[in-house]
Design a protein around this motif. Structure first.
Motif, PDB file in Angstrom:
ATOM      1  N   PHE A 147      66.921  49.313  28.511  1.00 50.30           N
ATOM      2  CA  PHE A 147      66.993  48.447  29.402  1.00 50.30           C
ATOM      3  C   PHE A 147      67.618  48.597  30.912  1.00 50.30           C
ATOM      4  O   PHE A 147      68.654  49.339  30.568  1.00 50.30           O
ATOM      5  CB  PHE A 147      67.199  47.103  28.864  1.00 50.30           C
ATOM      6  N   PHE A 201      59.679  53.994  23.813  1.00 50.85           N
ATOM      7  CA  PHE A 201      59.344  52.669  24.444  1.00 50.85           C
ATOM      8  C   PHE A 201      60.228  51.676  23.918  1.00 50.85           C
ATOM      9  O   PHE A 201      60.301  51.439  22.808  1.00 50.85           O
ATOM     10  CB  PHE A 201      57.809  52.514  23.892  1.00 50.85           C
ATOM     11  N   GLY A 202      60.806  50.946  24.994  1.00 49.50           N
ATOM     12  CA  GLY A 202      61.202  49.554  24.880  1.00 49.50           C
ATOM     13  C   GLY A 202      62.401  49.429  23.979  1.00 49.50           C
ATOM     14  O   GLY A 202      62.949  48.304  23.485  1.00 49.50           O
ATOM     15  N   ARG A 203      63.378  50.459  24.201  1.00 47.73           N
ATOM     16  CA  ARG A 203      64.776  50.442  23.571  1.00 47.73           C
ATOM     17  C   ARG A 203      65.857  50.491  24.546  1.00 47.73           C
ATOM     18  O   ARG A 203      67.138  50.187  24.166  1.00 47.73           O
ATOM     19  CB  ARG A 203      64.687  51.594  22.495  1.00 47.73           C
TER      20      ARG A 203
END
Lengths: 363, 363
Positions: free
Chosen positions: B29, B25-27
């Motif tokens: 982009f 999650f969320g590392r």
């Protein structure tokens, strides 16, 4: 840590300094800034003084999403003899570490940072204004910079100190303001972050400030978040009331910021043999004192204003006119004594002042 | 606004995309991001899609000091047929504007931003993973950028949308977690910013999260900040309890975030003729239901997990084992139905899904 040193990268061209009449609060910054990074397993590292410049940060950095940040505010003063002085800087750095703890940010080395701060100030000493009431505002802050949008303490941080020459807070002498007691919005609550100096407390205060400004008030008086009965702070300052010769201030309870000026005012009052009572102070009690003709003075305390007298307090449908809307004698004495100590115009019996000597000149 | 367009500056080189098993999650982009600026008197302007890149911001910018910021979180899903879908994105943009209002940030044009978001997603559509349970997480956020350290609403802002391909929340099937009721720290209070999606709420939650993790709990259950009696949220999710065939969830009260998943769960339950009660729900009442053998299920709801079952709840010296620590039938049904709608595997009776068609291809 003793083995630490601060690398210095001088700016190529010095910026033009503002004229005294151009000085306001917090819009102009000096030629250099201090920066230090945190990452694991290095810890805090790469302490450096560099030219004042923008920060380049990934858009996923935690500071932009989850507000994990802390800051401090203090000032450097120039004495009539040209000496540079700080006022109780160790208190600010101690509080910074207390804020760090609440916000899950790794502690900084207070002694090292104080040394680094003095180097930075000495390097940019020409920016410290000398006109009456002017000073160099010092803003240390820490932001979470890990490029990760999961909700968790960051593993990377940036500690920065920037400096801003600021004008006199009171351009036409110390003047009282009109304050409204805030009954809707809440600044902080027990169990929250009220005693930490962190961005969220200030973000949440903006709406109340905007609403009260529209009604012609300078600031709000914050009540506790649980019962909305007890006085906490005024705007972003601590608050004091003189009632029948005694001075009352809300006791620290976890949701009130432990102000350095608050602490200094309490010490000064005790030194002057004026009774100081730190207690859970209700608006009801204050209003009763007002009705009894015993509410003699009210004032806020903070780094920016030092002492900010309250001339009028609006609470629900009641208007409390304090000391005929003028600055009280005690507020004046505190303001004069504190600023005289800060500017080196009066003896410093408490050893509050710390000089920034030539020893801090960057080699 | 109809006359608005989004300028597009393509990245020169596309980054390598992660393998499914590298997704967390969320590392990570995508190649591009959306950016729009606010200043006066222009208002919001210069909407553009640019290569994903660091933000360059003055160290005195308000975001670093006073936390004036808001954000949102939603997802884009790929259906088995390769269609790209959003789930109720208008709800997130409406909430963003409600958060903006609380934080004194100027409103955005929701319809325009939804169009811009679709263009951004379509441009980076190759980043939307297709494996079971994976999705593209969308993070819109607004930060205050005025280079001024006075405490006041900023006059300059930056609105950014970044995209992150994320793995399945439940890699080994939906699983219950152990939760501790938080008795010391407080997330939010009436009159504060609890119903706004702003950084400070998350910053203030970190310490409690850290403390409960050390004790082996996944999250905390937050109680109200005033009486510490009433249930508010779990971690950063809304919370539901099935008691004797009825479903209870804390009513919105100003300190609880109005979750899009919360709203969807309530609609689904009503559609299924299961009674839903939104009320001020005390831990006492929940514990009594547990003692009476009537507490059948408990689960959190949020964009990341969709449904997160609570298998065990620790409150003071009591341990509530819920549904024998296993995932309940209702939690399973809600999870399956919601994710089936999100991934286009089931009919969408509520018109929750919005497709991102080829019409949004950047010319």
């Amino acid at each position: 840590m003793e083995e630490w040193t601060v690398k210095v990268n001088h700016c190529a061209v010095k910026k033009e300094k503002p004229q005294t009449d151009q000085l306001e609060f917090g819009r102009i910054f000096t030629d250099h800034m201090f920066v230090m990074d945190y990452s694991e397993p290095l810890g805090w590292h790469d302490a450096r003084i560099v030219p004042y410049q923008p920060l380049t940060i990934d858009p996923s950095a935690m500071i932009f999403h989850y507000g994990q940040s802390v800051f401090e505010g203090l000032k450097a003063y120039q004495t009539p003899e040209g000496t540079i002085q700080l006022f109780r800087p160790e208190k600010n750095l101690q509080r910074l570490n207390r804020s760090n703890d609440r916000l899950c940010i790794p502690a900084i080395d207070e002694a090292f940072i104080l040394e680094a701060l003095k180097q930075l100030i000495y390097l940019d000493k020409e920016w410290i204004p000398s006109a009456e009431g002017t000073s160099l505002y010092i803003r240390p802050f820490i932001i979470s910079t890990e490029p990760y949008i999961g909700v968790a303490p960051s593993h990377q941080y940036k500690f920065v100190i920037i400096l801003s020459p600021v004008g006199a807070y009171y351009k036409e002498g110390i003047n009282p303001v009109k304050i409204a007691v805030e009954n809707h919005y809440v600044r902080a609550v027990k169990g929250g972050t009220g005693e930490a100096k962190t961005g969220g407390n200030y973000a949440s205060s903006l709406k109340a400030q905007e609403t009260c400004s529209q009604k012609g008030f300078a600031q709000v008086l914050w009540l506790d978040g649980v019962e909305k009965k007890y006085i906490e702070e005024v705007g972003s300052m601590n608050v004091f009331f003189k009632i029948n010769g005694k001075v009352y201030t809300p006791m620290l309870n976890g949701s009130i910021l432990e102000g350095v000026t608050r602490n200094s005012v309490i010490q000064l009052l005790k030194h002057w043999n004026i009774p100081v009572i730190e207690e859970k102070l209700s608006m009801e009690k204050l209003y009763q004192a007002y009705l009894d003709g015993e509410l003699e003075e009210a004032f806020g305390t903070g780094t920016a204003a030092v002492i900010s007298p309250i001339g009028q307090l609006s609470w629900e449908d009641k208007d409390l006119m304090i000391n005929n809307g003028t600055t009280g004698e005690l507020a004046k004495s505190l303001y004069t004594t504190l600023t005289n100590i800060q500017y080196g115009k009066e003896a410093d019996p408490f050893h509050w002042v710390e000089k920034v000597s030539e020893a801090y000149a960057v080699k």
